[in-house]
Design an enzyme around this catalytic site. Structure first.
Site, PDB file in Angstrom:
ATOM      1  N   ARG A  50       0.848  -1.185   0.000  1.00  0.00           N
ATOM      2  CA  ARG A  50       0.000   0.000   0.000  1.00  0.00           C
ATOM      3  C   ARG A  50       0.886   1.238   0.000  1.00  0.00           C
ATOM      4  NH1 ARG A  50      -3.761  -1.935   5.087  1.00  0.00           N
ATOM      5  NH2 ARG A  50      -4.774  -3.727   4.076  1.00  0.00           N
ATOM      6  N   ASP A  52       1.438   5.412   0.127  1.00  0.00           N
ATOM      7  CA  ASP A  52       0.817   6.550   0.805  1.00  0.00           C
ATOM      8  C   ASP A  52       0.278   7.578  -0.186  1.00  0.00           C
ATOM      9  OD1 ASP A  52       1.349   5.570   3.332  1.00  0.00           O
ATOM     10  OD2 ASP A  52       3.224   6.668   3.551  1.00  0.00           O
ATOM     11  N   TYR A 111      11.966   0.196  -4.669  1.00  0.00           N
ATOM     12  CA  TYR A 111      11.525   1.587  -4.684  1.00  0.00           C
ATOM     13  C   TYR A 111      12.612   2.476  -5.284  1.00  0.00           C
ATOM     14  CZ  TYR A 111       7.466   0.716  -1.679  1.00  0.00           C
ATOM     15  OH  TYR A 111       6.268   0.286  -1.174  1.00  0.00           O
ATOM     16  N   ARG A 198      11.173   6.872   2.706  1.00  0.00           N
ATOM     17  CA  ARG A 198      11.177   8.335   2.797  1.00  0.00           C
ATOM     18  C   ARG A 198      12.008   8.811   3.976  1.00  0.00           C
ATOM     19  NH1 ARG A 198       5.033   9.834   2.925  1.00  0.00           N
ATOM     20  NH2 ARG A 198       5.951  11.868   3.455  1.00  0.00           N
TER      21      ARG A 198
END
Length: 251
Positions: A50, A52, A111, A198
């Site tokens: 999932r 953000d 990522y 992040r």
């Protein structure tokens, strides 16, 4: 009931994250509505992860269980037709083998974080990159990032609202490189904590700017304390680029 594996890409800007929400736009909601428009079936899809609010994807993987045995290319093309005008596209569709699951069968998630490193703000890339004006030393960032590779307690880089049972994760890849005005950060792991990428990116940017040394990043990791984390990088520069599976998928 055949299970279809779908690889999708999406622009995260108009969505309140991937997960379906009652009164807010989401990637999941868009795809589920497209399925209903295509074949009249209401379902709850499953995803490899999932993302953000504001996070993008070029290689998210989901699965849907359809009541009818459709050719995979028909599923892909029909869903794309019904997804317009939402910025979500089905790139690939295939029939999954028995027992395969988009989330639980995944062995690696990848990522990419994109930083536009120049004085002028983005025009074409607005909402798709983190704009950092101060010069970044990508080499120093890459060197510092190697301390993150391996099996560690990532509490420092874990969001306070993370629901994972343990902060222990194994980071397989942490690479930083410069391509012209862009600084690109790549991370790979079987799974990540909430906002881990992040959080690591924001701390590595502190190294790139020169406010932190490599030893400061290592100390932050070893502190196992969220307060030791640097500023968290914004969502708009983050992309889920791929998910790996051991199982072969039939066409």
């Amino acid at each position: 009931m055949p299970r279809y594996r779908l690889t999708i890409e999406y622009d995260g800007r108009p969505f309140h994250g991937f997960q379906a929400q009652a009164d807010l736009p989401s990637v999941q909601g868009s795809v589920e509505r497209a399925v209903k428009a295509f074949c009249g079936q209401e379902l709850r899809l499953q995803a490899a992860g999932r993302t953000d609010t504001g996070v993008h994807a070029t290689g998210q993987v989901i699965h849907v269980d359809l009541e009818k045995d459709w050719p995979a290319e028909v599923v892909r093309n029909a869903l794309n037709a019904h997804l317009v005008p939402d910025p979500v596209v089905i790139l690939e569709a295939s029939v999954a083998p028995e027992g395969w699951h988009a989330r639980f069968s995944a062995t690696e998630r990848r990522y990419l974080y994109r930083i536009l490193n120049r004085m002028a703000p983005p025009a074409l890339e607005q909402g798709r990159v983190w704009h950092v004006k101060k010069p970044l030393d990508a080499g120093a960032m890459h060197e510092a990032a190697q301390a993150l590779v391996g099996h560690h307690d990532f509490t420092t880089f874990r969001d306070l609202g993370c629901q994972a049972k343990s902060p222990m994760k194994t980071l397989d890849v942490a690479r930083v490189r410069r391509e012209g005005e862009f600084v690109l950060l790549e991370f790979a792991s079987r799974s990540f904590l909430h906002r881990q990428v992040r959080s690591m990116t924001g701390s590595l940017a502190e190294v790139g700017i020169g406010r932190w040394r490599a030893s400061d990043l290592t100390a932050a990791l070893e502190a196992r304390d969220r307060k030791a984390c640097g500023p968290v990088a914004p969502a708009e520069g983050l992309y889920l680029t791929g998910v790996s599976y051991e199982e072969k998928v039939s066409k």
